[in-house]
Design a protein around this motif. Sequence first.
Motif, PDB file in Angstrom:
ATOM      1  N   SER A 121       0.869  -1.176   0.000  1.00  0.00           N
ATOM      2  CA  SER A 121       0.000   0.000   0.000  1.00  0.00           C
ATOM      3  C   SER A 121       0.902   1.221   0.000  1.00  0.00           C
ATOM      4  N   LEU A 122       0.633   2.146  -0.895  1.00  0.00           N
ATOM      5  CA  LEU A 122       1.473   3.342  -1.011  1.00  0.00           C
ATOM      6  C   LEU A 122       0.873   4.548  -0.281  1.00  0.00           C
ATOM      7  N   HIS A 123      -0.247   4.354   0.391  1.00  0.00           N
ATOM      8  CA  HIS A 123      -0.801   5.349   1.319  1.00  0.00           C
ATOM      9  C   HIS A 123      -0.904   6.748   0.700  1.00  0.00           C
ATOM     10  N   GLU A 124      -1.521   6.845  -0.460  1.00  0.00           N
ATOM     11  CA  GLU A 124      -1.606   8.141  -1.134  1.00  0.00           C
ATOM     12  C   GLU A 124      -2.528   9.125  -0.415  1.00  0.00           C
ATOM     13  N   GLY A 125      -3.494   8.592   0.317  1.00  0.00           N
ATOM     14  CA  GLY A 125      -4.373   9.460   1.093  1.00  0.00           C
ATOM     15  C   GLY A 125      -5.624   9.902   0.376  1.00  0.00           C
ATOM     16  N   THR A 126      -5.518  10.213  -0.892  1.00  0.00           N
ATOM     17  CA  THR A 126      -6.671  10.677  -1.649  1.00  0.00           C
ATOM     18  C   THR A 126      -6.492  10.371  -3.128  1.00  0.00           C
ATOM     19  N   LEU A 127      -7.598  10.182  -3.818  1.00  0.00           N
ATOM     20  CA  LEU A 127      -7.623   9.955  -5.258  1.00  0.00           C
ATOM     21  C   LEU A 127      -6.793  10.988  -6.016  1.00  0.00           C
ATOM     22  N   LEU A 128      -6.820  12.230  -5.552  1.00  0.00           N
ATOM     23  CA  LEU A 128      -6.176  13.325  -6.270  1.00  0.00           C
ATOM     24  C   LEU A 128      -4.654  13.260  -6.242  1.00  0.00           C
ATOM     25  N   LYS A 129      -4.105  12.380  -5.396  1.00  0.00           N
ATOM     26  CA  LYS A 129      -2.645  12.270  -5.292  1.00  0.00           C
ATOM     27  C   LYS A 129      -2.093  11.002  -5.956  1.00  0.00           C
ATOM     28  N   VAL A 130      -2.958  10.175  -6.510  1.00  0.00           N
ATOM     29  CA  VAL A 130      -2.523   8.899  -7.085  1.00  0.00           C
ATOM     30  C   VAL A 130      -1.934   9.119  -8.478  1.00  0.00           C
ATOM     31  N   THR A 131      -0.740   8.561  -8.703  1.00  0.00           N
ATOM     32  CA  THR A 131      -0.112   8.628 -10.025  1.00  0.00           C
ATOM     33  C   THR A 131      -0.356   7.318 -10.771  1.00  0.00           C
ATOM     34  N   HIS A 132      -0.130   7.341 -12.083  1.00  0.00           N
ATOM     35  CA  HIS A 132      -0.254   6.118 -12.879  1.00  0.00           C
ATOM     36  C   HIS A 132       0.708   5.050 -12.365  1.00  0.00           C
ATOM     37  N   GLU A 133       1.925   5.471 -12.014  1.00  0.00           N
ATOM     38  CA  GLU A 133       2.936   4.512 -11.552  1.00  0.00           C
ATOM     39  C   GLU A 133       2.506   3.858 -10.246  1.00  0.00           C
TER      40      GLU A 133
END
Length: 276
Positions: A121-133
């Motif tokens: 889990s990369l723990h991005e926190g929100t959809l708006l911070k997720v990258t394709h990678e």
Amino acid sequence: MNIDIVKRAFRYIFRGIPVQTVKVDIQQVLYKGLLKGKKIVITGGGHGIGRNIAEKCLDEGAEILIVGSNEDKLRKTANELGGISYIAYDLEDVTNLDSLYSQIIDMLGRIDCLVCNAGISLHEGTLLKVTHEQFEKQIRINLESVYFLTQISIKNRVDKQQPINIICISSERGLQCDDLPYGLSKAALNSFVKGVTRRFYRENVRINGIAPGITTSDLTKKTNEDDLLLERVVSGRYFLGEEIAEVACFLLSDATKCISGEVIACDAGEYISSYI
């Protein structure tokens, strides 16, 4: 006004807020040879829940092979537990799983049980911070590697009726709504478990999922020796990897042949709240 709340407020003012700590004593079920003779492969077996499952299965008489990307952790676990072999392999490489399977068969001869535990889990926190990678990496490791390793293990059995028992380590996040790649990959994994059993149970393929709550591991940066208090969840605490291992051992045994296609939540019902 609630008089109890007022009294509590005055106690806090004069005595301070009480400090709560939680420790957990796990009780093990000692079957004495429940998995004797079984050859079990565990991905992500060098640490965390995977290591806990490896140790429990070893205690119950199984022959264990662990797979993971960190060879130092694999070697350390193999040396500490004894009686365990390992293969260093990065499960993000989903194009060479046939090669991994061949290595496993060369070392074990066959696979009786497969525990697909490796995940990130990369723990991005929100959809708006997720990258394709970030999205692709989590889908590859958490879902695609499980999908194709399961496919290869079923398809390449020498005897097409040779029983194989598969456990997918999912997450309570897969039982809730989610907008992040980790939760989405686990939700797809849960669906996969149900789809495989519907198609292959009569061919001696059994598959189940385990969906732990927040558990002591490298992922959560918590150990069993830490304060396990976690007030925001139903249980009020972190769970132990050893608790998950007890459930896995039971499912891997021949005593549970009637159970397939289930995703067992090990989170005291936290997933029922079903929120992000």
